[in-house]
Design a protein around this motif. Sequence first.
Motif, short mmCIF file in Angstrom:
data_model
loop_
_atom_site.label_atom_id
_atom_site.label_comp_id
_atom_site.label_asym_id
_atom_site.label_seq_id
_atom_site.Cartn_x
_atom_site.Cartn_y
_atom_site.Cartn_z
N LYS A 18 34.47 38.86 36.60
CA LYS A 18 34.92 38.13 37.79
C LYS A 18 33.74 37.52 38.56
O LYS A 18 33.77 36.35 38.93
N SER A 19 32.73 38.35 38.79
CA SER A 19 31.59 37.85 39.58
C SER A 19 30.83 36.77 38.82
O SER A 19 30.43 35.76 39.40
N THR A 20 30.66 36.98 37.52
CA THR A 20 29.98 35.97 36.71
C THR A 20 30.72 34.64 36.79
O THR A 20 30.12 33.58 36.98
N THR A 39 30.48 47.14 41.15
CA THR A 39 29.32 46.56 41.81
C THR A 39 29.73 45.81 43.07
O THR A 39 29.06 45.83 44.08
N THR A 40 30.86 45.17 42.98
CA THR A 40 31.29 44.32 44.09
C THR A 40 32.18 45.12 45.03
O THR A 40 33.30 45.43 44.70
N ARG A 41 31.68 45.44 46.20
CA ARG A 41 32.45 46.29 47.09
C ARG A 41 33.23 45.50 48.13
O ARG A 41 34.23 45.94 48.65
N SER A 58 37.32 34.09 46.82
CA SER A 58 36.99 35.46 47.15
C SER A 58 36.86 36.24 45.86
O SER A 58 37.77 36.23 45.04
N ASP A 59 35.75 36.87 45.70
CA ASP A 59 35.55 37.79 44.59
C ASP A 59 35.94 39.16 45.13
O ASP A 59 35.72 39.46 46.28
N THR A 60 36.56 39.98 44.33
CA THR A 60 37.02 41.27 44.84
C THR A 60 36.42 42.40 44.02
O THR A 60 35.99 42.19 42.90
#
Length: 291
Positions: A18-20, A39-41, A58-60
């Motif tokens: 997701k973040s990538t 990693t993504t809080r 929004s990244d979750t």
Amino acid sequence: MKHRSGFVNILGNPNVGKSTMMNRLVGQKLSIITSKAQTTRHRIKGIVNGDDFQIVYSDTPGILNPKYKLQESMMKTVNSALEDADLILYVTDVVEKFDKNSEYLEKIKQLKTPKIIVINKIDLTDSQKLDKLYSRWEELFPNTAIVPLSALNNFNLNNLLDLILEKIPEGPAWFPKDQLTDRFERYFVTEIIREKILLYYSKEIPYSVEVEIEEYIEEKNINRIRALIHVVRESQKGIIIGHKGRMLKKIGTEARKDIEEFTGKKAFIEIYVKVNKEWRDNASKLKNFGY
Ligand code: GDP
Ligand code: MG
């Protein structure tokens, strides 16, 4: 020319990319990315502007079953992302079990919000296997767009972007068009330091720490930053600092490079380690950290 704008929320299990993917879509490294789960809080907004559109991503954090208070609040974030989206990007990959978290998938399916299913990491499979996987998702989400891509190799992201632009509603820009993100620089500084901790320490350490910025002074040519790493136990303090302070020094150096790259400015960083026994379970402490 009609203007379109929308909140596009990225959901999916941990580690699917997701973040990538969001970083590719936004074009700058905003979310920290590592191979460790969770990693993504926080929810991170990345904003992409064009003359006739604005997309607010929004990244979750990944989906998980809460084991302690911190994770509970992380799940609240995930659920709130379900509620305020104009478009949901549900990200899966070619590696995870097809219907992992079927309960959650059912919940997403029930939502009236437009969706796109993204099958990421197609660089790790072949076309035959991908066809099969594609059909299964098609069965589960009929009449929903499905986009196979490789975020890592930057493959097929343009098609995804076109589809997103088709699906977000007409509307005005929500943020000034020169704004990349709604978070302050100092937030990214904590994320960068946390990323280094995730990279260089193992076992429970990455999940027992919180990074706090005590001081952030922006001078003309340099940012002066004092950061605190909170740990749960005395023994962890020793591990973080390392023999003759070497580990902490390494973290500081690595973080400084990234922070300088991110801010485009020299940085001076001091990092301290403090034992803060129950931070993970103490609600008021969590509040201080912005959860
Ligand atoms: P998140 O937890 O869903 O945000 O996942 P991340 O974006 O942090 O990525 C998790 C891991 O998957 C990292 O090691 C990424 O480099 C890797 N990854 C992401 N996208 C791809 C892809 O398209 N192909 C491959 N092979 N790996 C990927
Ligand atoms: Mg992530």
